[in-house]
Design an enzyme around this catalytic site. Sequence first.
Site, PDB file in Angstrom:
ATOM      1  N   HIS A  95       0.852  -1.191   0.000  1.00 14.94           N
ATOM      2  CA  HIS A  95       0.000   0.000   0.000  1.00 14.94           C
ATOM      3  C   HIS A  95       0.884   1.235   0.000  1.00 14.94           C
ATOM      4  O   HIS A  95       1.950   1.224   0.619  1.00 14.94           O
ATOM      5  CB  HIS A  95      -0.908   0.010   1.234  1.00 14.94           C
ATOM      6  CG  HIS A  95      -2.064   0.937   1.085  1.00 14.94           C
ATOM      7  ND1 HIS A  95      -1.975   2.271   1.379  1.00 14.94           N
ATOM      8  CD2 HIS A  95      -3.315   0.726   0.620  1.00 14.94           C
ATOM      9  CE1 HIS A  95      -3.130   2.844   1.125  1.00 14.94           C
ATOM     10  NE2 HIS A  95      -3.961   1.937   0.653  1.00 14.94           N
ATOM     11  N   ASP A 114      -7.962  -5.372  -0.169  1.00 16.91           N
ATOM     12  CA  ASP A 114      -8.433  -6.214  -1.267  1.00 16.91           C
ATOM     13  C   ASP A 114      -8.059  -7.685  -1.110  1.00 16.91           C
ATOM     14  O   ASP A 114      -8.527  -8.524  -1.874  1.00 16.91           O
ATOM     15  CB  ASP A 114      -7.865  -5.697  -2.607  1.00 16.91           C
ATOM     16  CG  ASP A 114      -8.450  -4.352  -2.976  1.00 16.91           C
ATOM     17  OD1 ASP A 114      -9.630  -4.133  -2.677  1.00 16.91           O
ATOM     18  OD2 ASP A 114      -7.716  -3.524  -3.532  1.00 16.91           O
TER      19      ASP A 114
END
Length: 428
Positions: free
Chosen positions: A307, A364
């Site tokens: 991320h 996700d």
Amino acid sequence: MLETAQLKIGDKTYDLPVIEGSEGEKAIDISKLRDQTGYVTLDIGYKNTGATQSAITFLDGELGILKYRGYPIEQLAAKSSFIEVAYLLIYGELPTEEQLKAFNFDLSHHTLVHEDMKKFFDGFPSKSHPMGQLSSLVCSLSAFYPESLKQNQTPEELNLSIIKVLAKMPTIVSWIYKKSLGHPYIYPQNKYDYVTNFLNMTFGQRTEVVDIDPVIVSAMNTLLILHADHEQNCSTSTVRIVGSSASNIYASVSAGISALWGPLHGGANQEVIEMLQKIQEDGGDTDKWIAKAKDKNDPFRLMGFGHRVYKNFDPRAKIIKKACDDILEKLGIDDEVLEIAKKLEEVALKDPYFIERKLYPNVDFYSGIIYRALGFPTDMFTVLFALGRLPGWIAQWKEMKEHKEPIGRPRQIYTGATNRDYTDIKNR
Ligand code: CMC
């Protein structure tokens, strides 16, 4: 007194103001830099650039903290509903009972889409990707509600546009799904709450699902809450920048949907499941796939890992992982893919490559396994992310307008050819 940053260029020193946010984040204000010095900053991918001052969402990537309007995501996910969170994001406060009732009333009275829009649904090839359809359909709402194009909308008019896009999105999403199956569309029904209505239009047959499993409604609420906002990410920045040219809300949200579609952003949830299925079909050797992810000559990346901001853990992933176990157990589903996901996570988290680069599972990684358990096909996953992110996009678009932010227009450092004379085509 706030500190001042000093910038030295050649023999000149410039004082730059330092801005401090309510959570102690600091920024050097360079808004007058070019006027003062003739220089611009270069920050490809905006890795170190604050694009706005916002009071909506706070996240601390080092500590794994995420809060909407000051409320920790853990509390909201456990105790709130998606619509309550949508209200909080858009209007700034948790609603009173009366405010929530009025909000739900307004939403349930704008759920229908114009009958002419059915022609658009009919026009798409049935196998076309739902995200392309969603982006087009949301943008096309501006054709049906031209009052949204009006500059200087009154607060009431602006709010009506907000209610309309929020209310119609579940109808559009579920109709995209119905169209993919070749099944008849199911109309929204005012008696249902937002999430139940969506599930009914998606999974109902003829007119309604007789019994919508509360486990599914609750799981859907949790997932949507976890996706509802994430400060200045790629799609949200897109919504703000499109809106900054005074584009209407439908066009701005539609642009956000397009930005979300990419596999490095929201599209990763589809990619994760496809990756896990591939690993499963390949015999489930997680070490082999971890090695591929680490190999710089191999384009494969571990989807659902890493991320831009979270460098410790993604608090959303923690909640989702737990929800995933609970939901599968409650629904009595035994998914081999979940086992592969857990094994991958375990191996990756011990591997120096992932440790050094601070790569952890993101939102996700496990969400797709839940969507799958709830009965959604893989290519609908990113559309569900969009449904969840909608209140965030709206809140950020509204804030940008309220702040009267100038049009977004970055600078560049030109590196192309300098002066050249045009040559006739025969002489090239
Ligand atoms: N698998 C293997 N290596 C990775 C991965 C990964 N998933 N992610 C980053 N790296 C490596 C990358 O190769 C680089 O290594 P090196 O320093 O040796 O060149 C280092 O880690 C830093 O990566 P980056 O690409 O410079 O980091 P970024 O901040 O630009 O990208 C990211 C962040 C999310 C795009 C990236 O981690 C990624 O591609 N992840 C997979 C896609 C994904 O899961 N996206 C969903 C993000 S969360 C949902 C959302 O909000 O959109």
